[in-house]
Design a protein around this motif. Structure first.
Motif, mmCIF file in Angstrom:
data_model
loop_
_atom_site.group_PDB
_atom_site.id
_atom_site.type_symbol
_atom_site.label_atom_id
_atom_site.label_comp_id
_atom_site.label_asym_id
_atom_site.label_seq_id
_atom_site.Cartn_x
_atom_site.Cartn_y
_atom_site.Cartn_z
ATOM 1 N N ALA A 330 0.833 -1.199 0.000
ATOM 2 C CA ALA A 330 0.000 0.000 0.000
ATOM 3 C C ALA A 330 0.874 1.258 0.000
ATOM 4 O O ALA A 330 0.593 2.229 -0.710
ATOM 5 N N VAL A 331 1.947 1.243 0.785
ATOM 6 C CA VAL A 331 2.868 2.384 0.824
ATOM 7 C C VAL A 331 3.541 2.568 -0.527
ATOM 8 O O VAL A 331 3.736 3.695 -1.004
ATOM 9 N N LYS A 335 -0.083 7.662 -3.101
ATOM 10 C CA LYS A 335 0.452 8.967 -3.479
ATOM 11 C C LYS A 335 0.899 9.743 -2.237
ATOM 12 O O LYS A 335 2.030 10.229 -2.177
ATOM 13 N N ASP A 336 -0.023 9.861 -1.291
ATOM 14 C CA ASP A 336 0.287 10.657 -0.103
ATOM 15 C C ASP A 336 -0.088 9.981 1.206
ATOM 16 O O ASP A 336 0.482 10.311 2.241
ATOM 17 N N ARG A 337 -1.039 9.049 1.195
ATOM 18 C CA ARG A 337 -1.614 8.611 2.463
ATOM 19 C C ARG A 337 -2.022 7.144 2.421
ATOM 20 O O ARG A 337 -2.484 6.635 1.390
ATOM 21 N N VAL A 338 -1.839 6.467 3.551
ATOM 22 C CA VAL A 338 -2.327 5.108 3.766
ATOM 23 C C VAL A 338 -3.075 5.098 5.097
ATOM 24 O O VAL A 338 -2.549 5.602 6.105
ATOM 25 N N ASP A 339 -4.267 4.555 5.090
ATOM 26 C CA ASP A 339 -5.066 4.443 6.315
ATOM 27 C C ASP A 339 -5.201 2.975 6.699
ATOM 28 O O ASP A 339 -5.632 2.154 5.887
ATOM 29 N N VAL A 340 -4.841 2.669 7.940
ATOM 30 C CA VAL A 340 -4.979 1.321 8.482
ATOM 31 C C VAL A 340 -5.917 1.412 9.671
ATOM 32 O O VAL A 340 -5.629 2.126 10.647
ATOM 33 N N SER A 341 -7.019 0.709 9.591
ATOM 34 C CA SER A 341 -8.019 0.805 10.655
ATOM 35 C C SER A 341 -8.454 -0.581 11.099
ATOM 36 O O SER A 341 -8.466 -1.529 10.308
ATOM 37 N N ALA A 342 -8.805 -0.685 12.366
ATOM 38 C CA ALA A 342 -9.307 -1.932 12.938
ATOM 39 C C ALA A 342 -10.675 -1.661 13.555
ATOM 40 O O ALA A 342 -10.855 -0.668 14.268
ATOM 41 N N THR A 343 -11.629 -2.513 13.267
ATOM 42 C CA THR A 343 -12.957 -2.448 13.877
ATOM 43 C C THR A 343 -13.303 -3.827 14.413
ATOM 44 O O THR A 343 -12.888 -4.843 13.841
ATOM 45 N N TRP A 344 -14.070 -3.847 15.492
ATOM 46 C CA TRP A 344 -14.401 -5.131 16.096
ATOM 47 C C TRP A 344 -15.743 -5.050 16.814
ATOM 48 O O TRP A 344 -16.256 -3.968 17.129
ATOM 49 N N ASP A 345 -16.289 -6.229 17.035
ATOM 50 C CA ASP A 345 -17.468 -6.359 17.886
ATOM 51 C C ASP A 345 -17.267 -7.612 18.726
ATOM 52 O O ASP A 345 -16.136 -8.100 18.863
ATOM 53 N N GLU A 346 -18.337 -8.150 19.261
ATOM 54 C CA GLU A 346 -18.196 -9.302 20.147
ATOM 55 C C GLU A 346 -17.811 -10.586 19.420
ATOM 56 O O GLU A 346 -17.346 -11.536 20.033
ATOM 57 N N SER A 352 -8.668 -2.995 7.954
ATOM 58 C CA SER A 352 -8.758 -2.451 6.597
ATOM 59 C C SER A 352 -7.515 -1.629 6.283
ATOM 60 O O SER A 352 -7.026 -0.877 7.141
ATOM 61 N N ILE A 353 -7.004 -1.775 5.060
ATOM 62 C CA ILE A 353 -5.843 -1.031 4.586
ATOM 63 C C ILE A 353 -6.267 -0.305 3.309
ATOM 64 O O ILE A 353 -6.615 -0.953 2.317
ATOM 65 N N ARG A 354 -6.243 1.016 3.342
ATOM 66 C CA ARG A 354 -6.652 1.830 2.192
ATOM 67 C C ARG A 354 -5.500 2.736 1.785
ATOM 68 O O ARG A 354 -4.786 3.268 2.647
ATOM 69 N N ASP A 355 -5.311 2.909 0.487
ATOM 70 C CA ASP A 355 -4.324 3.862 -0.007
ATOM 71 C C ASP A 355 -4.977 4.740 -1.067
ATOM 72 O O ASP A 355 -6.071 4.438 -1.553
ATOM 73 N N ASN A 410 -11.285 -2.076 -5.225
ATOM 74 C CA ASN A 410 -10.971 -0.659 -5.383
ATOM 75 C C ASN A 410 -12.012 0.169 -4.633
ATOM 76 O O ASN A 410 -13.172 -0.228 -4.528
ATOM 77 N N GLN A 411 -11.575 1.298 -4.107
ATOM 78 C CA GLN A 411 -12.494 2.164 -3.380
ATOM 79 C C GLN A 411 -13.507 2.777 -4.340
ATOM 80 O O GLN A 411 -13.207 3.042 -5.506
ATOM 81 N N ALA A 412 -14.699 3.000 -3.844
ATOM 82 C CA ALA A 412 -15.763 3.565 -4.667
ATOM 83 C C ALA A 412 -15.490 5.043 -4.928
ATOM 84 O O ALA A 412 -14.974 5.752 -4.051
ATOM 85 N N PRO A 413 -15.796 5.545 -6.129
ATOM 86 C CA PRO A 413 -15.642 6.979 -6.436
ATOM 87 C C PRO A 413 -16.452 7.810 -5.447
ATOM 88 O O PRO A 413 -17.498 7.342 -4.953
ATOM 89 N N PRO A 414 -16.029 9.007 -5.127
ATOM 90 C CA PRO A 414 -14.915 9.746 -5.748
ATOM 91 C C PRO A 414 -13.543 9.395 -5.197
ATOM 92 O O PRO A 414 -12.545 9.972 -5.606
ATOM 93 N N ASN A 415 -13.480 8.464 -4.245
ATOM 94 C CA ASN A 415 -12.180 8.051 -3.711
ATOM 95 C C ASN A 415 -11.447 7.195 -4.733
ATOM 96 O O ASN A 415 -12.052 6.556 -5.587
ATOM 97 N N SER A 416 -10.130 7.197 -4.638
ATOM 98 C CA SER A 416 -9.300 6.353 -5.500
ATOM 99 C C SER A 416 -8.378 5.513 -4.644
ATOM 100 O O SER A 416 -8.120 5.833 -3.484
ATOM 101 N N GLY A 417 -7.879 4.460 -5.219
ATOM 102 C CA GLY A 417 -6.955 3.596 -4.495
ATOM 103 C C GLY A 417 -7.554 2.247 -4.152
ATOM 104 O O GLY A 417 -8.718 1.958 -4.460
ATOM 105 N N ALA A 418 -6.747 1.407 -3.513
ATOM 106 C CA ALA A 418 -7.135 0.041 -3.189
ATOM 107 C C ALA A 418 -7.660 -0.038 -1.760
ATOM 108 O O ALA A 418 -7.301 0.765 -0.893
ATOM 109 N N HIS A 419 -8.488 -1.033 -1.544
ATOM 110 C CA HIS A 419 -9.015 -1.316 -0.208
ATOM 111 C C HIS A 419 -8.844 -2.806 0.058
ATOM 112 O O HIS A 419 -9.417 -3.643 -0.642
ATOM 113 N N ILE A 420 -8.027 -3.135 1.042
ATOM 114 C CA ILE A 420 -7.789 -4.525 1.436
ATOM 115 C C ILE A 420 -8.398 -4.723 2.812
ATOM 116 O O ILE A 420 -8.112 -3.958 3.742
#
Length: 447
Positions: A330-331, A335-346, A352-355, A410-420
């Protein structure tokens, strides 16, 4: 994880065993001998039996020579295997020349050596053998002895029918060779990629095992070091303060004390009772995965939120390497940013890794996860962008062994980049072992 440990993995070249070709040739010898006996002796059809049996005998003598000259387990080079398969084509062509050419029902056996090459050799040698078989079929269509037939009857194939046989033979040869080669090549790539995966996981397992080695070293060195410290302490009183030997003994004593402190720290660090070291929350896991990739010119942001307590899992080499590989790619493409997020429930945990890069190539989204498939083009302004080929396969394999499911889009428009997105049942994540030893052993058992 940033050092691309798979880049220096060298896998052995796949080569045919001599015994494989020898056994196949013995099968051909038996079949050819039986066919000649049935036609010439059983049915009484006239044919040049002497020349035909001589050609069969030549194959038998070649097998005997090869068995005597080299061991059965010998792996042949592609050139040597190609030469043997070329001989098989020419030998079969000679028999067909003596027994009716393409009018002989056994003419389609010309394809057999090409199929063997497609399954075991490179495309280059398969194409060369295919060309040789096609040339042989073309010559046999015009030049051959009469088809064995009862005395007094004259059997002649129409020219159109002979041309049809030639077209059918060449078409079948091309189709079957391409099909066999593609199937075999996919199997070879999968086997090579799995081997690379095992090497990567073995390396991570080795690093994880250093913790246990530290404990063993501290335990084994403790007794002799305690003896050195005790003797040095007793010798301190044997020398006057003005004696320089007393200074040496004091130095030995101080260094022995220092060594004891270091070993105590190693023992404490490696203690299985230290749950802080043995287990980590998902937020710490994300930081461990992200930290090696900071300072690469791309901003990396991590977040974590969910319902209930934060998931806490064991230190798993497979998870850390798999996630690290995905973040690294992803790095590379961002281009400029990578977001790594964790979500959980019971019940579930999702990472998720987005660039903001170019995303995945749409035409091969369905092939993502296969070995040696590059799923993204080079980012326009990226200097390090490669492809998610073997890397994504290894990451996917390692993560799935821990109970995870991997989805890439791939992320839905208007966003660009990959979503894993990597997701686990919470129970599977919190119960995974430190190293995926069970998966390795079961895979080796299947081998």
């Amino acid at each position: 994880m940033a050092d691309h440990p798979t880049s220096n993995i060298t896998l052995p070249q796949r080569r045919l065993k001599l015994d494989t070709l020898v056994r196949l040739r013995w099968l051909a010898v038996v079949g050819q001998t039986a066919s000649l006996l049935v036609v010439h002796v059983g049915l009484g059809y006239p044919l040049p039996a002497g020349a035909a049996f001589a050609m069969v005998a030549l194959s038998a003598w070649l097998n005997i020579f090869l068995k005597i000259r080299w061991p059965s387990a010998k792996r042949l080079s592609e050139r040597a295997a190609g030469l043997q398969l070329s001989y098989d084509i020419l030998q079969m062509s000679g028999l067909l020349f003596l027994t009716g050419g393409l009018g002989n029902p056994f003419a389609f056996l010309l394809m057999a050596p090409v199929m063997v090459s497609a399954a075991g050799l490179s495309a280059r040698y398969t194409i060369l053998l295919g060309v040789l078989a096609t040339l042989s079929a073309t010559i046999l269509a015009f030049f051959h002895l009469p088809l064995p037939w009862p005395v007094g009857d004259d059997f002649t194939l129409p020219v159109v029918y002979s041309v049809g046989i030639w077209i059918a033979l060449v078409s079948t040869l091309g189709f079957m060779a391409i099909y066999a080669f593609r199937v075999a090549e996919e199997a070879r790539q999968l086997a090579d990629a799995l081997a690379a995966t095992e090497l990567v996981l073995a390396r991570e397992q080795h690093l994880n095992a250093l913790d246990g080695l530290a404990t063993a070293a501290a335990h084994e060195l403790g007794t002799p070091l305690a003896t050195i410290y005790l003797v040095a302490k007793e010798l301190t009183d044997e020398f006057d303060t003005s004696d320089h030997r007393g200074e040496d003994v004091a130095l030995i004593r101080s260094q022995a004390e220092r060594c004891r402190e270091i070993l105590q720290k190693l023992t404490s660090l490696s203690s299985e009772e230290d749950q802080t070291y043995q287990r980590m929350p998902v937020s710490q896991l994300l930081e461990d995965v992200i930290d090696p990739h900071r300072g690469m010119g791309v901003a990396i942001h991590s977040t974590g939120e969910g319902q209930g307590k934060e998931p806490v899992g064991t230190r798993n080499a497979a998870i850390r390497y798999g996630l690290g590989n995905l973040v690294e790619n992803a790095v590379d493409f961002a281009k400029d940013r990578v977001d790594v997020s964790a979500t959980w429930d019971e019940t579930n945990l999702s990472i998720s890794i987005r660039d903001d890069g170019p995303g995945f190539s749409v035409d091969i989204l369905g092939k993502i996860g296969d070995p040696y498939v590059s799923v993204r083009g080079r980012a326009p302004d990226s200097e390090t962008g490669g492809g998610l080929g073997l890397g994504i396969f290894i990451a996917k394999t390692l993560l799935e062994r821990t109970g995870a499911k991997l989805s890439l889009e791939n992320q839905a428009p208007p966003n660009s980049g990959a979503h894993i997105r990597v997701s686990w049942p919470r129970q599977a994540f919190e119960g995974t072992d430190g190293v995926d030893e069970t998966s390795i052993s079961s895979h080796n058992d299947r081998k």
